[in-house]
Structures are given as structure tokens and as C-alpha cells.
Design a protein around this motif. Structure first.
Motif, short mmCIF file in Angstrom:
data_model
loop_
_atom_site.label_atom_id
_atom_site.label_comp_id
_atom_site.label_asym_id
_atom_site.label_seq_id
_atom_site.Cartn_x
_atom_site.Cartn_y
_atom_site.Cartn_z
N ILE A 176 17.19 -8.85 2.61
CA ILE A 176 16.77 -7.67 1.86
C ILE A 176 17.87 -7.40 0.84
CG2 ILE A 176 16.66 -5.15 2.00
CD1 ILE A 176 14.81 -5.33 4.27
N GLU A 177 17.45 -7.15 -0.40
CA GLU A 177 18.41 -6.78 -1.44
C GLU A 177 18.21 -5.31 -1.78
OE1 GLU A 177 19.64 -7.65 -6.07
OE2 GLU A 177 17.75 -8.43 -5.30
N ILE A 178 19.29 -4.55 -1.73
CA ILE A 178 19.29 -3.15 -2.16
C ILE A 178 19.88 -3.14 -3.56
CG2 ILE A 178 20.13 -0.82 -1.70
CD1 ILE A 178 20.57 -1.73 1.25
N ALA A 179 19.04 -2.85 -4.55
CA ALA A 179 19.50 -2.80 -5.94
C ALA A 179 19.96 -1.38 -6.24
CB ALA A 179 18.38 -3.21 -6.88
N LEU A 180 21.20 -1.25 -6.71
CA LEU A 180 21.79 0.06 -7.00
C LEU A 180 21.96 0.21 -8.51
CD1 LEU A 180 24.51 -0.22 -4.23
CD2 LEU A 180 22.45 1.17 -4.12
N ASP A 181 21.39 1.28 -9.05
CA ASP A 181 21.52 1.55 -10.48
C ASP A 181 21.26 3.03 -10.69
OD1 ASP A 181 21.49 1.77 -13.23
OD2 ASP A 181 19.91 0.27 -13.53
N ARG A 182 22.30 3.81 -10.87
CA ARG A 182 22.17 5.26 -11.02
C ARG A 182 21.47 5.67 -12.32
NH1 ARG A 182 24.41 7.95 -6.97
NH2 ARG A 182 25.98 6.91 -5.72
N GLY A 232 16.77 4.97 -9.28
CA GLY A 232 18.17 5.24 -8.96
C GLY A 232 18.70 6.54 -9.50
N ARG A 233 18.20 7.00 -10.64
CA ARG A 233 18.69 8.26 -11.20
C ARG A 233 18.24 9.47 -10.39
NH1 ARG A 233 15.40 6.87 -16.11
NH2 ARG A 233 13.32 7.64 -15.64
N HIS A 234 17.23 9.28 -9.52
CA HIS A 234 16.74 10.37 -8.68
C HIS A 234 17.23 10.26 -7.23
CE1 HIS A 234 14.13 11.46 -11.97
NE2 HIS A 234 13.63 10.24 -11.97
N ASP A 235 17.84 9.13 -6.89
CA ASP A 235 18.26 8.89 -5.50
C ASP A 235 19.75 9.19 -5.35
OD1 ASP A 235 17.69 7.71 -2.80
OD2 ASP A 235 19.29 6.37 -3.46
N ALA A 273 22.01 7.92 -3.50
CA ALA A 273 22.83 6.71 -3.40
C ALA A 273 22.66 5.81 -4.62
CB ALA A 273 22.48 5.93 -2.13
N GLY A 274 21.75 6.15 -5.51
CA GLY A 274 21.50 5.32 -6.68
C GLY A 274 20.65 4.10 -6.39
N ILE A 275 19.91 4.12 -5.27
CA ILE A 275 19.05 2.98 -4.95
C ILE A 275 17.89 2.95 -5.93
CG2 ILE A 275 17.50 1.93 -3.24
CD1 ILE A 275 19.30 3.09 -1.06
N ASP A 276 17.80 1.85 -6.67
CA ASP A 276 16.75 1.69 -7.66
C ASP A 276 15.58 0.88 -7.11
OD1 ASP A 276 16.01 2.40 -10.36
OD2 ASP A 276 16.19 0.26 -10.86
N ASP A 277 15.87 -0.03 -6.18
CA ASP A 277 14.82 -0.85 -5.59
C ASP A 277 15.34 -1.47 -4.29
OD1 ASP A 277 12.36 -2.09 -5.29
OD2 ASP A 277 12.65 -3.53 -6.92
N VAL A 278 14.44 -1.81 -3.42
CA VAL A 278 14.74 -2.57 -2.21
C VAL A 278 13.73 -3.70 -2.17
CG1 VAL A 278 14.89 -2.53 0.31
CG2 VAL A 278 15.60 -0.52 -1.00
N GLN A 279 14.25 -4.92 -2.23
CA GLN A 279 13.37 -6.09 -2.28
C GLN A 279 13.55 -6.95 -1.03
OE1 GLN A 279 13.92 -8.27 -5.92
NE2 GLN A 279 12.83 -6.73 -7.09
N ALA A 295 0.84 -1.18 0.00
CA ALA A 295 0.00 0.00 0.00
C ALA A 295 0.89 1.25 0.00
CB ALA A 295 -0.91 -0.01 1.23
N THR A 296 1.46 1.57 -1.15
CA THR A 296 2.29 2.77 -1.27
C THR A 296 1.61 3.71 -2.25
OG1 THR A 296 3.61 1.77 -3.01
CG2 THR A 296 4.46 1.59 -0.77
N GLN A 297 1.71 5.01 -2.00
CA GLN A 297 1.03 5.98 -2.85
C GLN A 297 1.81 6.20 -4.14
OE1 GLN A 297 0.60 9.37 -0.35
NE2 GLN A 297 -1.07 8.48 0.80
N THR A 298 3.10 6.42 -4.06
CA THR A 298 3.93 6.60 -5.25
C THR A 298 5.22 5.83 -5.07
OG1 THR A 298 5.16 8.51 -4.42
CG2 THR A 298 3.05 8.97 -5.51
N GLN A 299 5.94 5.63 -6.16
CA GLN A 299 7.21 4.91 -6.04
C GLN A 299 8.20 5.70 -5.21
OE1 GLN A 299 8.54 3.61 -9.88
NE2 GLN A 299 7.00 2.02 -9.97
N GLN A 300 8.20 7.04 -5.30
CA GLN A 300 9.13 7.83 -4.49
C GLN A 300 8.81 7.65 -3.02
OE1 GLN A 300 11.72 9.06 -6.06
NE2 GLN A 300 12.60 9.56 -4.10
#
Length: 178
Positions: A111-117, A122-125, A127-133, A32-37
């Protein structure tokens, strides 16, 4: 099932229940998240709660590197911090100076922290975090007929889930399969 296994199963269940507030959407579970950010901010709050840094917050990290088998987080002011519990860092993919993912473990869940700038998030974060699974280990425990390496992974950012095996390198250099 012995008492220790029951306690582990309960701790994993409690974690999933706390970390992944579920709602039913079209018959499928989704976060239940409102936006991806908002989802990325929520994911960093979970990192701060379950994988805290000695100093600072995952919210303020500019980069992650591995140094002598330890995860280091660097901040904009040049300072750095490790995890309060360094043993929680268990594996990575990519190079130690520029990992493409980090794997953290706590009480039997990963937990996997996916990093992709260059990624969507990731281009907006910084640290380049693209996802956390989150590895939905509860599903692995419940479905014992499932392939030992096939796991269900759920994104704390998007709420999407999928099943697949992931290959990493443990901090001591060995294969780490999930």
C-alpha cells in the motif's frame, strides 16, 4: 506451483477481495465509494485494520515521519506512535522528515500512502494524505507475461486504477522498485 506460493496467492486474493469491494461501472472495475472524502476515510480504516498503530488511529494522524528506519505518526496533542508491526514499513519517497509517500507491506501486497498537503485530498486532511493506493498484486501474479516492474495500482480513495512502475527508497537506503 508449491504450497507456500499457493498460500501467498490466496492471502493476496483474500486481501484484495476484502479491501476493494468492486462494482462494474461501464465495463471497468471501480471502488464502490460515494465521495472521495468517504474514500479517504475508508482508506484510513483499511490502514487501521491492516497496518495498525501501537496507539491511536490513522484517522487522527497529523503527520508521518521516518525516524531511525521506523515510521512514526504524530497526533495533534504532540504524542506519537509507531506501527504495531514496524517491519510493515518498507520504503518511502521524499525526505524522511517530510515524505511524499510511504510504502507499507503486508503478506505480499503493498500500500502506498501519497502525502501532498497541496493535493486535492491532502489539503483537507490533517496528515496531508492525498491518496492511498493498493498494489493489485493479484494482477501481477495472474499475468506472468507482464513486465516484472509494471504493476496495477488502485486508489482506495477514487477507485481509479493504472499501471506503472514506481521507484522508492527502502528504509535501509537502497532502491525499492514496484
Amino acid at each position: 506451483m508449491n504450497i507456500q506460493t499457493q498460500q501467498l496467492d490466496q492471502s493476496i486474493y483474500n486481501f484484495i477481495k476484502q479491501v476493494m469491494p468492486m462494482t462494474q461501472i461501464n465495463g471497468n472495475n471501480a471502488l464502490a465509494t460515494q465521495t472521495q472524502q468517504d474514500g479517504l476515510s475508508y482508506a484510513k480504516q483499511i490502514l487501521d485494520e491492516y497496518f495498525p498503530l501501537s496507539q491511536g488511529s490513522h484517522q487522527d494522524v497529523c503527520s508521518y515521519v521516518i525516524y531511525y528506519k521506523q515510521l512514526l505518526a504524530f497526533f495533534a496533542d504532540g504524542s506519537q506512535s509507531g506501527l504495531v508491526q514496524p517491519k510493515q514499513f518498507v520504503a518511502l519517497s521524499g525526505h524522511k522528515c517530510e515524505p511524499s509517500s510511504l510504502v507499507l507491506k503486508n503478506n505480499g501486497f503493498h500500500i502506498e500512502i501519497a502525502l501532498d498537503r497541496r493535493g486535492e485530498q491532502g489539503r483537507h486532511d490533517p496528515a496531508g494524505i492525498d491518496d492511498v493506493q493498493v498494489e493489485a498484486a493479484l494482477m501481477t501474479i495472474v499475468n506472468s507475461e507482464q513486465s516484472p516492474c509494471l504493476r496495477t495500482w488502485t486508489s482506495l480513495v477514487t477507485g481509479q486504477a493504472d499501471q506503472h512502475c514506481k521507484e522508492f527508497t527502502s528504509k535501509d537506503g537502497n532502491e525499492y522498485s514496484l
